[in-house]
Design an enzyme around this catalytic site. Structure first.
Site, mmCIF file in Angstrom:
data_model
loop_
_atom_site.group_PDB
_atom_site.id
_atom_site.type_symbol
_atom_site.label_atom_id
_atom_site.label_comp_id
_atom_site.label_asym_id
_atom_site.label_seq_id
_atom_site.Cartn_x
_atom_site.Cartn_y
_atom_site.Cartn_z
ATOM 1 N N GLU A 94 0.792 -1.220 0.000
ATOM 2 C CA GLU A 94 0.000 0.000 0.000
ATOM 3 C C GLU A 94 0.832 1.282 0.000
ATOM 4 O OE1 GLU A 94 -3.203 0.394 -0.291
ATOM 5 O OE2 GLU A 94 -3.836 -1.692 -0.202
ATOM 6 N N SER A 364 -48.445 -20.797 46.275
ATOM 7 C CA SER A 364 -47.846 -21.440 47.456
ATOM 8 C C SER A 364 -46.334 -21.354 47.508
ATOM 9 C CB SER A 364 -48.275 -22.907 47.501
ATOM 10 O OG SER A 364 -49.665 -23.018 47.756
#
Length: 687
Positions: A94, A364
Site C-alpha cells: 500500500e 404457594s
C-alpha cells in the site's frame, strides 16, 4: 553579426535569470505555503481517532456469548497484538515509503495528477496509508479534488500528532476487508477463525491484498484472483527487504484454509439475559444503548453458557406448541450470580422478558418464607394445626376469608407443618400466618426483595404479584446458610483499551438465621418424599423419578399460573408457566410443566457436578417423627420421617397406642381448635 550574437546572449541570460527568480519565488511561495499548512494543521491539534467498535459480552467461562456491533463488525487491537507480517505486508503493497513521508508522497501525487489530467478525471489515486486512514475516519470515498484536499489536511494532522505506529495501528483497525469485517481482527476471525496475532505470513499477505477491492480480491469470492495478489505482495516484501526469497516461496506454497462464511454466523446465547445486562449498563455507565453497542466494551457476565443452553433446550422440549409462555431463572447461591435466564418461548417472536418484566401471583411458593418466620417464632417442623374447611374472620370482624385446599381436599385431622408444606395445605398456612402475625411475612418479603406487601390473610397463599427473578432470589438464603444479596449479572466491564470501568464482587450479607434456613430447607425436601403422603400426595411426586441428587423446593399454582422454585447447594432455579393474557391454565395438562422443566434442567445443568447434601449447621438435631401427630415415631405409630429441629425444641413424647392416641387427639381438638383461640385473641364472642 557580433552585435546580434551579443543581444541573443543577453536575452538568454535575462530569460535564465527570470526563470531562476521564478523558480526561487515558486520555491519560496511553496515553502511559505507548506509552512502555513503545517502551522495550520499544527494549530488544529490532534484529530479524534475514535471509531465504532464491536462490544463483546463474555460468559462466566470466558467464552463469547454475544456481540453488539451496530452496522460494523470491528474489534480494536493494539499494534503489538497484530502479527508483524500484517504490517510489513500492508506497507509493502500500500505505501512502501510509509516510514519516510509526512503523510503524503509528492512523487505519487505528481504522477497521479498527470494521469488524471490526461484522463480528464480524478480516477487515479495516490493515497498513502495515512491518507487512507484519514479517509476512513473522516471522509467519504468520492473521487473529487475537494475530498483529496481534505484528505491531505487530515493526513498532515495525523502525522503531526501521532506516531507512525499509532497511525498504522489505526489504519489496520479501520480498513474494510469485506464481508462486514472492519479491521484486521474482525477479518482474521472471519476468514481464519483466529486472532490477528496468530496469522502466518501466507495468511497475512492474503488479507493485506483485500482492502484494494474487498469484493474483488476476497479469497472466498475468487480464490485465484486473491492468490495472484497475495503472491504479488510476497514478492514486493522481498523487494522491500522484509523477507528472503526462500521465505516468500514457502509462503506462496502454503495451503490456506478458510472458514466457511455460514459457519461464522455468531449464535446469541441468552438474549433475554443480555437485554438485562444492556439495561443495567446504560444506567451504571450513563450511556445510551447505541453508545454501548458500538463502544468496543468488553462485558464480563455471570451467564454460564452450558446452563443457558440446557435451560433453552428443556423449555423447547417441554413447552407445547401453543400460546402458553414460560420463564426460567437460575442463580448460584454462593455468589448471587445469575447463571441462566429464559424470558419466553421464542425471543425472535417476543422480546418481552417474563422473568423480570412480568409480575404474577406466586401462589404457594411464598409459603417457605411464611414457615421460616414461624420457625423464628416458636414453631417447629412437628408443630400441628387442624386441616379442615375453615372460614377466617379478620379486620376486627368486618371481613371474612374462606380459602380452600387444592381440589377441596382436607385431612380433617391434625397435621405437622412439615407435612402441610409437602402437600401444600392452605388452611395450615393461613392459621400459621394469623398465629404469628401477618406483619412477619410482610417484613420478611420486603427484606428479601419482593417489595411491599399488604397485610392480609391471603398473603400466606401468594396473593400479591412478584417477578420470577425476585421470587427465585428470595430462596437463595435457604441454600447458603442465610446469606442474601441482589442478583448479579455483570462481573466486570472494560473499555476498548482494557481500562476497568466497573467491577462487581459478590455482596451477599447474613440475612436469615442459618439454623432456621437449614430447617426450612429440610422441610422443603419433603415435597419429593412420598413418606409424607397423607390425605393427598406430596406436590413433587410426579418429578421424583427425574431427580437423582438432594433437592429442596416448593411448587405453587393459581388459576392462571404454575410455579416451581427449587434448589441444590449449587443452584437455585425458578420456573413460571402461564399465558400472557388473563387466561386460565389447564391444571391437569399445563400445570405440571413448570416442575418438569425445573427437574430436567436442574439434573442436566448440574450433570457431572458433585451430589452435595445441604450443609447442616451446629445446634441442629434429627429425630424420626410421626408426620401426622408430630410425636416421636415408635411401634405404636410406625413410618416416622426424619425431621430436623434446633436442639432442645425436638419432640420428647412418643406416639401412644391407637386408643390413647384417639383420646389425646380428642383432647387436643377440644383445647387447641384454632378458630376458638383466634376469636379469643381478637376479642370476639364465641358464638
Amino acid at each position: 553579426m557580433q552585435i546580434s550574437l551579443s543581444r541573443r546572449k543577453k536575452r538568454r541570460i535575462r530569460l535564465f535569470r527570470f526563470m531562476l527568480r521564478s523558480i526561487l519565488l515558486a520555491l519560496i511561495l511553496f515553502g511559505l505555503f507548506v509552512l502555513g499548512l503545517l502551522s495550520y494543521t499544527r494549530m488544529q491539534g490532534p484529530p479524534p481517532i475514535q471509531v465504532s467498535q464491536t462490544t463483546v459480552l463474555y460468559g462466566s467461562d470466558g467464552a463469547v456469548i454475544g456481540e453488539d456491533q451496530g452496522d460494523q463488525n470491528r474489534y480494536w487491537v493494539s499494534f503489538d497484538e497484530i502479527s508483524p507480517f500484517v504490517s510489513d505486508a500492508t506497507v509493502s503493497i500500500e505505501d512502501r515509503k510509509f516510514y519516510q513521508h509526512l503523510g503524503f508522497d509528492p512523487v505519487r501525487i505528481g504522477g497521479a495528477v498527470i494521469a488524471n489530467i490526461k484522463a480528464g478525471s480524478s480516477a487515479q489515486g495516490a493515497s498513502t496509508i495515512t491518507q487512507q486512514y484519514a479517509r476512513n475516519l473522516y471522509l467519504n470515498h468520492e473521487k473529487t479534488w475537494s475530498r483529496k484536499w481534505n484528505e491531505l489536511v487530515y493526513a498532515l494532522r495525523l502525522e503531526m500528532n501521532y506516531s507512525k505506529e499509532e497511525i498504522l495501528e489505526g489504519y489496520l483497525n479501520t480498513v474494510y476487508y469485506g464481508h462486514g469485517a472492519y479491521g484486521i481482527e474482525a477479518a482474521s476471525n472471519y476468514f481464519y477463525n483466529k486472532t490477528s496475532a496468530d496469522l502466518t505470513l501466507a495468511e497475512a499477505a492474503m488479507l493485506a491484498g483485500i482492502p484494494k477491492g474487498p469484493s474483488y480480491y476476497s479469497p472466498i469470492v475468487d480464490f485465484d484472483r486473491a492468490k495472484s495478489r497475495q503472491e504479488l505482495i510476497l514478492t514486493s516484501m522481498v523487494e522491500n527487504g522484509y523477507l528472503s526469497k526462500g521465505e516468500a516461496d514457502a509462503a506462496k506454497a502454503e495451503k490456506l484454509v478458510f472458514v466457511e462464511a455460514e459457519a461464522k454466523t455468531s449464535e446469541m446465547i441468552g438474549p433475554y439475559f443480555q437485554d438485562v445486562v444492556t439495561n443495567q449498563l446504560t444506567k451504571l455507565l450513563d450511556l445510551g444503548a447505541d453508545e454501548l453497542e458500538t463502544g468496543g466494551y468488553h462485558i464480563y457476565t455471570t451467564l454460564d453458557p452450558k446452563m443457558q443452553k440446557e435451560a433453552e433446550h428443556w423449555v423447547q422440549q417441554e413447552m407445547p406448541d401453543s400460546d402458553l409462555q414460560t420463564s426460567l431463572v437460575a442463580i448460584d447461591p454462593k455468589t448471587g450470580s445469575v447463571r441462566a435466564m429464559v424470558g419466553g418461548v421464542n425471543y425472535v417472536e417476543s422480546t418481552y422478558n417474563r422473568a423480570t418484566q412480568s409480575e404474577r401471583e406466586p401462589g404457594s411458593t411464598i409459603k417457605p418464607l411464611l414457615y421460616y418466620e414461624a420457625l423464628q417464632h416458636g414453631f417447629t417442623a412437628a408443630s400441628t394445626f387442624m386441616s379442615e374447611k375453615t372460614e377466617f374472620t379478620y379486620d376486627e370482624g368486618r371481613q371474612t376469608y374462606s380459602p380452600t385446599n387444592f381440589n377441596d381436599h382436607y385431612a380433617d385431622d391434625f397435621i405437622t407443618m412439615q407435612q402441610a408444606l409437602a402437600v401444600s395445605d392452605n388452611i395450615f398456612a393461613i392459621k400459621t400466618h394469623l398465629f404469628i402475625g401477618p406483619d412477619k411475612l410482610v417484613t420478611l418479603a420486603d427484606t428479601l426483595g419482593l417489595g411491599t406487601f399488604n397485610d392480609v390473610p391471603s398473603l400466606a397463599l401468594g396473593s400479591q404479584a412478584v417477578s420470577l427473578l425476585d421470587l427465585t432470589n428470595s430462596y437463595v438464603p435457604f441454600a447458603n446458610n442465610g446469606l442474601y444479596g441482589e442478583p448479579q449479572f455483570i462481573t466486570k466491564v472494560e473499555d476498548s483499551e482494557g481500562t476497568v470501568l466497573y467491577e462487581q464482587e459478590p455482596q451477599l450479607q447474613p440475612t436469615l438465621d442459618p439454623a432456621s434456613a437449614f430447617l426450612m430447607t429440610e422441610m422443603m425436601t419433603g415435597m419429593f418424599d412420598p413418606a409424607l403422603n397423607g390425605y393427598t400426595s406430596v406436590t413433587g411426586s410426579s418429578v421424583v423419578p427425574l431427580l437423582h441428587r438432594p433437592v429442596a423446593g416448593k411448587s405453587g399454582s393459581t388459576p392462571n399460573d404454575s410455579w416451581m422454585v427449587g434448589f441444590t447447594p449449587q443452584l437455585v432455579t425458578g420456573v413460571w408457566v402461564g399465558h400472557d393474557r388473563d387466561q386460565k391454565l389447564d391444571q391437569k395438562s399445563e400445570g405440571p410443566i413448570s416442575k418438569k422443566i425445573w427437574a430436567n434442567f436442574t439434573e442436566h445443568a448440574l450433570e457431572g457436578k458433585l451430589k452435595l447434601p445441604f450443609h447442616e449447621p451446629e445446634g441442629v438435631v434429627k429425630v424420626d417423627v410421626d408426620p401426622q401427630s408430630g410425636l416421636l415415631a415408635n411401634d405404636a405409630c410406625p413410618g416416622g420421617v426424619p425431621m430436623y429441629f434446633k436442639a432442645g425444641t425436638e419432640p420428647t413424647s412418643s406416639c401412644a397406642s391407637a386408643e390413647e392416641q384417639e383420646k389425646l387427639e380428642e383432647q387436643k381438638q377440644e383445647k387447641e381448635r384454632f378458630i376458638d383461640r383466634f376469636k379469643k385473641w381478637f376479642g370476639q364472642d364465641d358464638h
